[in-house]
Design an enzyme around this catalytic site. Structure first.
Site, short mmCIF file in Angstrom:
data_model
loop_
_atom_site.label_atom_id
_atom_site.label_comp_id
_atom_site.label_asym_id
_atom_site.label_seq_id
_atom_site.Cartn_x
_atom_site.Cartn_y
_atom_site.Cartn_z
N HIS A 177 43.32 33.35 40.91
CA HIS A 177 43.23 34.81 40.73
C HIS A 177 42.80 35.43 42.05
O HIS A 177 41.86 34.96 42.70
CB HIS A 177 42.23 35.09 39.62
CG HIS A 177 42.06 36.53 39.25
ND1 HIS A 177 43.00 37.50 39.52
CD2 HIS A 177 41.04 37.16 38.60
CE1 HIS A 177 42.56 38.67 39.05
NE2 HIS A 177 41.38 38.48 38.51
N HIS B 230 43.85 38.80 33.70
CA HIS B 230 44.06 40.22 33.47
C HIS B 230 44.72 40.95 34.65
O HIS B 230 44.74 42.18 34.69
CB HIS B 230 42.72 40.90 33.13
CG HIS B 230 41.71 40.83 34.25
ND1 HIS B 230 41.22 41.96 34.87
CD2 HIS B 230 41.14 39.79 34.87
CE1 HIS B 230 40.36 41.61 35.81
NE2 HIS B 230 40.30 40.29 35.81
N TYR C 172 32.76 40.37 27.60
CA TYR C 172 33.72 40.17 28.68
C TYR C 172 35.13 40.50 28.21
O TYR C 172 35.89 41.21 28.88
CB TYR C 172 33.64 38.72 29.16
CG TYR C 172 34.37 38.44 30.44
CD1 TYR C 172 33.71 38.47 31.66
CD2 TYR C 172 35.73 38.16 30.44
CE1 TYR C 172 34.38 38.22 32.84
CE2 TYR C 172 36.41 37.91 31.61
CZ TYR C 172 35.73 37.94 32.81
OH TYR C 172 36.41 37.70 33.97
#
Length: 388
Positions: A78, A144, A191
């Site tokens: 990420h 995400h 979260y």
């Protein structure tokens, strides 16, 4: 600062951020960890890094096992800076190391750092061979960010899950059977509510892939590592990704002279309790929007109230609704309410934002000045008739 063994030859070498209290608008009262993982194999591999200001803490843990210059591979699951922030520093120590990232990850790293990092793009289904072990790449776009991916090591039965199953939770304990489970689960809910919620369909796809894997350990990028309570955290994700709700109403409001508060308590709360709902009251003067989002994950009704100030909502309510629109859980019912002195624009603006979230607005409650007992009785009876 020493590395912590996960399995033989596999170590946690991340950093604990005890002082973190805000993560781009998300209140992190318990701090966080940035989890990096070191695999000792024919190709010494570092999976993810840490925020740049925690680089030396990570290096101290790596040095307790090997010299960082020996790192061959850096896996960037990420691009976000809490994961990738120390990559340039690692490359300075190990200039010949290869960075593996998704195609979007490659673009993101180049855009962030504007330097040659020797990046190799890998796609979903590709395998990175480390020697005795392999890392199977699974693309998880929009869980995400567009660049997200996870890695599964079948030889060790470890899923390096990136942000999935993570928690902002600073703890000296590294594993779920060492830390307080209730706190870990609550932080995992928070979260998800504040970061992952808009991407439920993508999480469902990720869970379907995970169901085909033999997983003994889930090693996320934040918080504790799951090894004893995998079923609990996976079941929680299934419920949240499936947008499952319970008979619950969350009432969010701000108030100027207590009239809107009176409506919240005497009309909205009372009506939902009479219909058998579990009710959660959240005054925006006392509760942070990221904590309220955690309440909303499984709520059937979302009720928002504001008096009118200068032809508008109170700023706290406007800020909450802006935050809510970015995360907006699907298929919810709602109520807009508030008191006013002359214009009364706030209640209509709240209704518009609830509709913009995709919610069904079941009732709009307005009272001029101070609600009296007659107002309360009429509005309560009307709302009760509309609650399903």
């Amino acid at each position: 600062m020493n590395a912590i063994k996960i399995k033989e030859g596999i170590y946690w070498v991340g950093a604990i951020d005890w002082d973190l209290r805000n993560f781009h608008g998300y209140l992190t009262q318990r701090g966080s960890t940035y989890n990096a993982y070191l695999i000792i194999d024919e190709k010494i591999t570092l999976i993810d890094t840490v925020k740049s200001y925690k680089t030396e803490e990570m290096f101290q843990r790596i040095r307790s096992i090997i010299d960082p210059s020996r790192i061959d591979y850096i896996i960037c699951n990420h691009v976000e800076m809490d994961h990738s922030g120390a990559i340039p520093a690692v490359k300075a120590q190990a200039p010949n190391a290869t960075v593996f990232a998704s195609p979007n990850g490659e673009k993101g790293l180049k855009a962030h750092f504007k330097t040659d990092l020797n990046i190799k793009a890998v796609k979903s289904g590709e395998v990175i061979n480390l020697g005795k072990r392999n890392l199977h790449v699974v693309a998880t776009p929009m869980v995400h960010w567009p660049d997200n991916m996870v890695c599964y090591c079948p030889e060790e039965k470890i899923l390096f899950s990136n942000d999935s199953f993570g928690q902002h939770f600073a703890s000296a304990e590294r594993f779920d059977d060492e830390a307080p489970l209730d706190i870990a689960i609550e932080e995992a809910r928070k979260y998800y509510a504040n970061i992952v919620l808009p991407y439920n369909s993508q999480v469902v796809n990720e869970l379907e892939v995970a169901a085909t894997l033999d997983i003994q350990i889930i090693a996320p990028s934040h918080g504790i590592i799951w090894r004893k309570h995998i079923k609990e955290i996976v079941d929680l994700y299934k419920s949240m990704a499936g947008n499952k709700t319970v008979k619950k109403a969350v009432i969010i409001y701000d108030t100027m002279w207590h009239s809107t508060e009176t409506l919240a308590r005497e009309v909205v709360q009372s009506a939902f309790e009479q219909k058998g709902f579990h009710v959660v009251m959240r005054n925006l003067q006392c509760n942070h929007i990221s904590d309220i989002m955690t309440d909303l994950v499984d709520a059937e009704y979302i009720c928002v109230g504001s008096p009118t100030l200068n032809n508008n909502m109170l700023p706290n309510v406007a800020a909450f609704l802006t935050y809510l629109k970015g995360l907006s859980p699907k298929g919810r019912k709602s109520v807009a309410f508030g008191s006013y002195g002359w214009g009364g624009q706030s209640i209509g603006l709240v209704e518009q934002d609830l509709l913009a979230c995709g919610f069904e607005v079941k009732d709009v409650i307005k009272v001029k000045y101070i609600p009296d007992n007659n107002d309360i009785d009429q509005l309560k009876a009307s709302l009760i008739s509309k609650i399903e």
